[in-house]
Design a protein around this motif. Structure first.
Motif, PDB file in Angstrom:
ATOM      1  N   ARG A   7     -42.977  47.264 116.658  1.00 35.53           N
ATOM      2  CA  ARG A   7     -42.105  46.135 116.330  1.00 35.53           C
ATOM      3  C   ARG A   7     -42.951  44.868 116.222  1.00 35.53           C
ATOM      4  O   ARG A   7     -43.761  44.587 117.094  1.00 35.53           O
ATOM      5  CB  ARG A   7     -41.019  45.982 117.372  1.00 35.53           C
ATOM      6  CG  ARG A   7     -40.061  47.147 117.310  1.00 35.53           C
ATOM      7  CD  ARG A   7     -38.908  46.986 118.203  1.00 35.53           C
ATOM      8  NE  ARG A   7     -38.081  48.185 118.081  1.00 35.53           N
ATOM      9  CZ  ARG A   7     -36.942  48.333 118.697  1.00 35.53           C
ATOM     10  NH1 ARG A   7     -36.487  47.386 119.487  1.00 35.53           N
ATOM     11  NH2 ARG A   7     -36.252  49.434 118.535  1.00 35.53           N
ATOM     12  N   PHE A   9     -42.402  41.662 116.451  1.00 35.10           N
ATOM     13  CA  PHE A   9     -42.137  40.449 117.215  1.00 35.10           C
ATOM     14  C   PHE A   9     -41.868  40.791 118.668  1.00 35.10           C
ATOM     15  O   PHE A   9     -41.022  41.622 118.974  1.00 35.10           O
ATOM     16  CB  PHE A   9     -40.939  39.692 116.628  1.00 35.10           C
ATOM     17  CG  PHE A   9     -41.141  39.325 115.198  1.00 35.10           C
ATOM     18  CD1 PHE A   9     -41.934  38.249 114.842  1.00 35.10           C
ATOM     19  CD2 PHE A   9     -40.559  40.072 114.189  1.00 35.10           C
ATOM     20  CE1 PHE A   9     -42.142  37.920 113.519  1.00 35.10           C
ATOM     21  CE2 PHE A   9     -40.760  39.755 112.862  1.00 35.10           C
ATOM     22  CZ  PHE A   9     -41.561  38.671 112.525  1.00 35.10           C
ATOM     23  N   ILE A  11     -40.790  39.157 122.323  1.00 36.22           N
ATOM     24  CA  ILE A  11     -40.181  38.007 122.972  1.00 36.22           C
ATOM     25  C   ILE A  11     -40.259  38.235 124.471  1.00 36.22           C
ATOM     26  O   ILE A  11     -39.785  39.258 124.976  1.00 36.22           O
ATOM     27  CB  ILE A  11     -38.715  37.832 122.529  1.00 36.22           C
ATOM     28  CG1 ILE A  11     -38.649  37.577 121.028  1.00 36.22           C
ATOM     29  CG2 ILE A  11     -38.058  36.702 123.307  1.00 36.22           C
ATOM     30  CD1 ILE A  11     -37.244  37.550 120.467  1.00 36.22           C
ATOM     31  N   LEU A  21     -42.780  33.652 121.780  1.00 30.90           N
ATOM     32  CA  LEU A  21     -42.738  34.611 120.682  1.00 30.90           C
ATOM     33  C   LEU A  21     -44.163  34.990 120.309  1.00 30.90           C
ATOM     34  O   LEU A  21     -45.005  34.128 120.093  1.00 30.90           O
ATOM     35  CB  LEU A  21     -42.038  33.993 119.470  1.00 30.90           C
ATOM     36  CG  LEU A  21     -41.985  34.842 118.207  1.00 30.90           C
ATOM     37  CD1 LEU A  21     -41.054  36.035 118.408  1.00 30.90           C
ATOM     38  CD2 LEU A  21     -41.523  34.006 117.025  1.00 30.90           C
ATOM     39  N   ALA A  48     -33.902  33.433 124.151  1.00 30.27           N
ATOM     40  CA  ALA A  48     -34.403  34.455 123.235  1.00 30.27           C
ATOM     41  C   ALA A  48     -33.738  34.317 121.866  1.00 30.27           C
ATOM     42  O   ALA A  48     -34.357  34.608 120.843  1.00 30.27           O
ATOM     43  CB  ALA A  48     -34.148  35.843 123.810  1.00 30.27           C
ATOM     44  N   ARG A  52     -35.565  34.214 118.250  1.00 30.18           N
ATOM     45  CA  ARG A  52     -35.185  35.076 117.120  1.00 30.18           C
ATOM     46  C   ARG A  52     -34.897  34.248 115.869  1.00 30.18           C
ATOM     47  O   ARG A  52     -35.300  34.616 114.764  1.00 30.18           O
ATOM     48  CB  ARG A  52     -33.967  35.924 117.490  1.00 30.18           C
ATOM     49  CG  ARG A  52     -34.278  37.046 118.412  1.00 30.18           C
ATOM     50  CD  ARG A  52     -33.033  37.920 118.621  1.00 30.18           C
ATOM     51  NE  ARG A  52     -33.349  39.012 119.503  1.00 30.18           N
ATOM     52  CZ  ARG A  52     -33.046  39.042 120.785  1.00 30.18           C
ATOM     53  NH1 ARG A  52     -32.387  38.035 121.336  1.00 30.18           N
ATOM     54  NH2 ARG A  52     -33.378  40.071 121.535  1.00 30.18           N
ATOM     55  N   ALA A  55     -38.129  33.171 114.354  1.00 29.16           N
ATOM     56  CA  ALA A  55     -38.793  34.281 113.669  1.00 29.16           C
ATOM     57  C   ALA A  55     -38.113  34.591 112.333  1.00 29.16           C
ATOM     58  O   ALA A  55     -38.787  34.891 111.345  1.00 29.16           O
ATOM     59  CB  ALA A  55     -38.806  35.519 114.555  1.00 29.16           C
ATOM     60  N   ALA A  61     -37.940  37.716 109.799  1.00 31.14           N
ATOM     61  CA  ALA A  61     -37.603  38.809 110.720  1.00 31.14           C
ATOM     62  C   ALA A  61     -36.181  39.300 110.474  1.00 31.14           C
ATOM     63  O   ALA A  61     -35.313  38.548 110.037  1.00 31.14           O
ATOM     64  CB  ALA A  61     -37.760  38.342 112.157  1.00 31.14           C
ATOM     65  N   ASP A  65     -36.393  44.121 114.676  1.00 35.15           N
ATOM     66  CA  ASP A  65     -37.830  43.845 114.610  1.00 35.15           C
ATOM     67  C   ASP A  65     -38.380  43.274 115.915  1.00 35.15           C
ATOM     68  O   ASP A  65     -39.527  42.896 115.983  1.00 35.15           O
ATOM     69  CB  ASP A  65     -38.139  42.833 113.498  1.00 35.15           C
ATOM     70  CG  ASP A  65     -38.109  43.458 112.119  1.00 35.15           C
ATOM     71  OD1 ASP A  65     -38.058  44.694 112.024  1.00 35.15           O
ATOM     72  OD2 ASP A  65     -38.149  42.701 111.139  1.00 35.15           O
ATOM     73  N   TYR A  66     -37.537  43.195 116.952  1.00 34.15           N
ATOM     74  CA  TYR A  66     -37.939  42.533 118.195  1.00 34.15           C
ATOM     75  C   TYR A  66     -38.122  43.531 119.330  1.00 34.15           C
ATOM     76  O   TYR A  66     -37.421  44.508 119.443  1.00 34.15           O
ATOM     77  CB  TYR A  66     -36.859  41.527 118.624  1.00 34.15           C
ATOM     78  CG  TYR A  66     -36.488  40.555 117.542  1.00 34.15           C
ATOM     79  CD1 TYR A  66     -37.317  39.478 117.245  1.00 34.15           C
ATOM     80  CD2 TYR A  66     -35.331  40.722 116.786  1.00 34.15           C
ATOM     81  CE1 TYR A  66     -36.983  38.592 116.243  1.00 34.15           C
ATOM     82  CE2 TYR A  66     -35.000  39.845 115.787  1.00 34.15           C
ATOM     83  CZ  TYR A  66     -35.830  38.785 115.526  1.00 34.15           C
ATOM     84  OH  TYR A  66     -35.493  37.909 114.515  1.00 34.15           O
ATOM     85  N   THR A  68     -39.024  43.440 123.747  1.00 37.08           N
ATOM     86  CA  THR A  68     -39.082  42.563 124.916  1.00 37.08           C
ATOM     87  C   THR A  68     -40.137  43.003 125.912  1.00 37.08           C
ATOM     88  O   THR A  68     -40.355  42.348 126.907  1.00 37.08           O
ATOM     89  CB  THR A  68     -37.716  42.490 125.619  1.00 37.08           C
ATOM     90  OG1 THR A  68     -37.297  43.795 125.965  1.00 37.08           O
ATOM     91  CG2 THR A  68     -36.701  41.817 124.722  1.00 37.08           C
TER      92      THR A  68
END
Length: 69
Positions: A7, A9, A11, A21, A48, A52, A55, A61, A65-66, A68
């Motif tokens: 992924r 990105f 966070i 990020l 968060a 997002r 991004a 994004a 795509d995220y 953690t």
């Protein structure tokens, strides 16, 4: 949806409690081994959701795509 291992990105929270990020890019060498480059963004976010939104606006994004962790 993107593979969870790649992924682009990330966070997470820093020691001060700010949300950060990290933008990751994956490329593969000639033997097919993944090489991941991570670039921590300078911006600090309170939530968060704000990370997002940043991004999506700056990097295009999409949901999924995220990561953690």
């Amino acid at each position: 949806m993107t593979d969870p291992n790649s992924r682009p990105f990330l966070i997470n929270k820093d020691a001060d409690g700010n949300v950060r990020l990290t933008v990751r890019s994956t490329r593969y060498n000639s033997q097919g081994y993944p090489l991941v480059t991570a670039l921590l963004q300078e911006e600090l976010f309170k939530t968060a959701t704000a990370a997002r939104a940043f991004a999506q606006e700056h990097f295009g994004a999409r949901p999924g795509d995220y990561a953690t962790k």
